[in-house]
Design a protein around this motif. Structure first.
Motif, PDB file in Angstrom:
ATOM      1  N   UNK A 106       2.150  -1.772 -10.797  1.00 48.26           N
ATOM      2  CA  UNK A 106       1.906  -1.003 -12.024  1.00 48.26           C
ATOM      3  C   UNK A 106       1.168  -1.850 -13.052  1.00 48.26           C
ATOM      4  N   UNK A 107       1.593  -3.112 -13.209  1.00 47.28           N
ATOM      5  CA  UNK A 107       0.941  -3.995 -14.180  1.00 47.28           C
ATOM      6  C   UNK A 107      -0.500  -4.287 -13.793  1.00 47.28           C
ATOM      7  N   UNK A 108      -0.778  -4.323 -12.483  1.00 39.19           N
ATOM      8  CA  UNK A 108      -2.121  -4.657 -11.996  1.00 39.19           C
ATOM      9  C   UNK A 108      -3.033  -3.443 -11.882  1.00 39.19           C
ATOM     10  N   UNK A 109      -2.524  -2.263 -12.249  1.00 44.44           N
ATOM     11  CA  UNK A 109      -3.354  -1.066 -12.214  1.00 44.44           C
ATOM     12  C   UNK A 109      -3.172  -0.182 -11.003  1.00 44.44           C
ATOM     13  N   UNK A 110      -2.202  -0.532 -10.133  1.00 45.83           N
ATOM     14  CA  UNK A 110      -1.922   0.283  -8.945  1.00 45.83           C
ATOM     15  C   UNK A 110      -0.456   0.712  -9.029  1.00 45.83           C
ATOM     16  N   UNK A 111      -0.212   1.822  -9.679  1.00 45.52           N
ATOM     17  CA  UNK A 111       1.153   2.294  -9.915  1.00 45.52           C
ATOM     18  C   UNK A 111       1.632   3.068  -8.692  1.00 45.52           C
ATOM     19  N   UNK A 112       2.221   2.345  -7.743  1.00 48.76           N
ATOM     20  CA  UNK A 112       2.559   2.933  -6.445  1.00 48.76           C
ATOM     21  C   UNK A 112       3.569   4.073  -6.547  1.00 48.76           C
ATOM     22  N   UNK A 172      -4.512  11.696  -6.012  1.00 47.91           N
ATOM     23  CA  UNK A 172      -4.078  10.366  -6.436  1.00 47.91           C
ATOM     24  C   UNK A 172      -5.027   9.819  -7.495  1.00 47.91           C
ATOM     25  N   UNK A 173      -4.509   9.392  -8.653  1.00 41.52           N
ATOM     26  CA  UNK A 173      -5.375   8.811  -9.682  1.00 41.52           C
ATOM     27  C   UNK A 173      -6.094   7.572  -9.162  1.00 41.52           C
ATOM     28  N   UNK A 174      -7.295   7.345  -9.641  1.00 42.16           N
ATOM     29  CA  UNK A 174      -8.057   6.158  -9.240  1.00 42.16           C
ATOM     30  C   UNK A 174      -7.375   4.892  -9.753  1.00 42.16           C
ATOM     31  N   UNK A 175      -7.461   3.814  -8.985  1.00 44.97           N
ATOM     32  CA  UNK A 175      -6.829   2.548  -9.352  1.00 44.97           C
ATOM     33  C   UNK A 175      -7.878   1.448  -9.425  1.00 44.97           C
ATOM     34  N   UNK A 176      -7.791   0.643 -10.469  1.00 46.73           N
ATOM     35  CA  UNK A 176      -8.647  -0.534 -10.624  1.00 46.73           C
ATOM     36  C   UNK A 176      -7.735  -1.742 -10.725  1.00 46.73           C
ATOM     37  N   UNK A 177      -7.861  -2.672  -9.784  1.00 44.59           N
ATOM     38  CA  UNK A 177      -6.934  -3.796  -9.684  1.00 44.59           C
ATOM     39  C   UNK A 177      -7.314  -4.918 -10.649  1.00 44.59           C
ATOM     40  N   UNK A 178      -6.316  -5.420 -11.386  1.00 43.23           N
ATOM     41  CA  UNK A 178      -6.475  -6.560 -12.285  1.00 43.23           C
ATOM     42  C   UNK A 178      -5.969  -7.805 -11.571  1.00 43.23           C
ATOM     43  N   UNK A 179      -6.893  -8.677 -11.148  1.00 49.10           N
ATOM     44  CA  UNK A 179      -6.512  -9.857 -10.373  1.00 49.10           C
ATOM     45  C   UNK A 179      -5.743 -10.910 -11.175  1.00 49.10           C
ATOM     46  N   UNK A 222       0.820  -1.205   0.000  1.00 49.39           N
ATOM     47  CA  UNK A 222       0.000   0.000   0.000  1.00 49.39           C
ATOM     48  C   UNK A 222       0.856   1.257   0.000  1.00 49.39           C
ATOM     49  N   UNK A 223       0.175   2.357  -0.258  1.00 49.84           N
ATOM     50  CA  UNK A 223       0.713   3.703  -0.050  1.00 49.84           C
ATOM     51  C   UNK A 223      -0.227   4.399   0.911  1.00 49.84           C
ATOM     52  N   UNK A 224       0.334   4.888   2.026  1.00 48.60           N
ATOM     53  CA  UNK A 224      -0.465   5.554   3.056  1.00 48.60           C
ATOM     54  C   UNK A 224      -0.060   7.015   3.193  1.00 48.60           C
ATOM     55  N   UNK A 225      -1.056   7.836   3.494  1.00 50.36           N
ATOM     56  CA  UNK A 225      -0.820   9.244   3.806  1.00 50.36           C
ATOM     57  C   UNK A 225      -1.957   9.722   4.699  1.00 50.36           C
ATOM     58  N   UNK A 226      -1.624  10.535   5.692  1.00 51.30           N
ATOM     59  CA  UNK A 226      -2.656  11.060   6.584  1.00 51.30           C
ATOM     60  C   UNK A 226      -3.364   9.998   7.389  1.00 51.30           C
ATOM     61  N   UNK A 227      -2.672   8.910   7.705  1.00 45.85           N
ATOM     62  CA  UNK A 227      -3.257   7.867   8.531  1.00 45.85           C
ATOM     63  C   UNK A 227      -4.225   6.939   7.828  1.00 45.85           C
ATOM     64  N   UNK A 228      -4.222   6.944   6.487  1.00 45.62           N
ATOM     65  CA  UNK A 228      -5.120   6.046   5.752  1.00 45.62           C
ATOM     66  C   UNK A 228      -4.494   5.674   4.412  1.00 45.62           C
TER      67      UNK A 228
END
Length: 417
Positions: free
Chosen positions: A306-312, A325-332, A221-227
């Protein structure tokens, strides 16, 4: 390459400075470089990352543990125009450097990190067990041993695992990551060697949680501001060595809500900020996901995001510069593979009867991200094998020559060697 350039300070674009690291740092450099964001690296070793065409500058230094490390970074920023660049930790020692000196570093860089006092509570494996218990998260049973005398007398349920509390300095124990002991004699010998390498207070002794790749999960994950700004879970299906992973070799994106919930509770308890991977193992005996390790840096299979749609890396860059932060859609369906080491791990699993040839072939189906090779950045992948051989011959083998006689290869043990 993408056309998204980084924000500018005056007329100069702002970039990212990566501190150390290997495959994860390489993936971060590629992610940002493809968006025309300048990327530089600071390291005390010849890393794979330096070979990437997306690295615009490389700086050598004495390492993150050097007394002048913070001053060196501040001087680099002033001398080379790196003001307001994002700092990205690639290794454990670099994580601690940033966390301990984040206020000083923020005078020149963008920093996403909580302080070391909070971070040590989850980065130190001895303290991690205490923090996990405080927020009702399961962890392997820990044995409190602080001397060789205690190692010879304390009641233990074998097999047990010895781990370094933190892996910041390379030595025979930290490079191995974990040692297994199946008897009192073997345990005492290994404990003696581990304590000589890192000190008695840095040796963690835990129960062995049984199970293979099907039971190994990670929350990233990437966290900021406690979430969390973005998060994902994955199964670390294969690893090398096969019993105690020095590195993951085959990872698959999977949805695992229980792992995600436990990880979020742990991170929220320290008001976490930054990148993180948290490793869990499912214990079939009590049906609990047990937390093993917390890595607040670029993890080995960072490129899978990045490949799964979450470019950390891109999400971190945006967050550090105050952009949404751009929206992320995960590719399982996405997978990641470290081909050379995965081949070795797979052969060992097949020899033990834990992996069939048909299952191995099936794992290759579907979209795959490679640890080092990329079509738009081929050199790191092409030179990885000779560079790895060089590192083994010049760094790992000299350390391993000093390993204890009792450190028997787990595969050899099963074969009766």
């Amino acid at each position: 390459m993408g056309g998204n350039a980084g924000p500018a300070t005056g007329s100069k674009p702002v970039g990212a400075l990566i501190l150390g690291g290997a495959h994860g740092a390489l993936a971060a450099a590629r992610s940002l470089g493809r968006r025309n964001i300048p990327v530089a690296i600071v390291s005390d070793d010849f890393t794979l990352v330096r070979l990437s065409r997306f690295i615009s500058q490389h700086f050598s230094w004495s390492g993150p543990a050097a007394p002048n490390a913070t001053t060196t970074l501040l001087e680099l920023a002033a001398r080379h125009g790196l003001q307001d660049w994002l700092l990205i930790p690639g290794g454990d020692a670099e994580v601690r450097l940033i966390a301990e000196n984040r206020e000083a570093l923020r005078a020149a860089f963008r920093v996403m990190s909580c302080g070391w006092a909070d971070l040590e509570a989850v980065c130190n494996k001895r303290l991690l067990a205490e923090r996990a218990a405080a927020v009702d998260i399961a962890s392997p049973r820990n044995y409190r041993i602080a001397s060789e005398a205690a190692a010879t007398t304390l009641e233990l349920q074998f097999p047990v695992v010895l781990k370094p509390a933190q892996r910041e300095a390379p030595n025979v124990f930290t490079l191995a990551k974990a040692w297994r002991a199946d008897s009192r004699e073997e345990f005492v010998a290994r404990y003696r060697e581990a304590a000589a390498a890192v000190g008695h207070d840095q040796v963690v002794v835990q129960e062995l949680v049984p199970g293979g790749g099907a039971t190994q999960f990670s929350y990233v994950a990437l966290w900021q501001g406690g979430k969390p700004l973005a998060q994902m879970t994955a199964r670390r299906t294969r690893q090398y060595p096969v019993d105690f992973s020095y590195t993951s070799t085959f990872v698959e994106v999977v949805q695992q809500p229980e792992v995600s919930a436990a990880a979020q509770a742990l991170l929220a308890s320290i008001n976490f900020e930054g990148l993180v991977e948290i490793e869990f193992k499912y214990d079939t005996r009590d049906k609990l996901y047990k937390v093993l390790d917390v890595n607040p840096r670029c993890w080995t299979w960072f490129g899978l995001g990045e490949a799964a749609g979450v470019d950390f890396a891109w999400l971190m860059f945006c967050a550090a510069n105050g952009n949404p932060a751009p929206a992320s859609v995960i590719d399982d369906g996405q997978k990641w593979i470290y081909v050379v080491r995965d081949a070795i791990a797979s052969l060992r699993l097949m020899a033990r009867g834990d992996l069939s040839w048909s299952d191995y072939r099936a794992s290759w189906r579907g979209p795959m991200t490679w640890a080092a090779f990329a079509a738009d950045d081929p050199v790191p992948g092409l030179l990885e094998m000779p560079l790895t051989l060089y590192r083994v011959l010049t760094k790992r083998l000299p350390l391993q020559r000093r390993k204890p006689v009792a450190q028997i290869d787990p595969d050899a043990r099963r074969a009766g060697v």
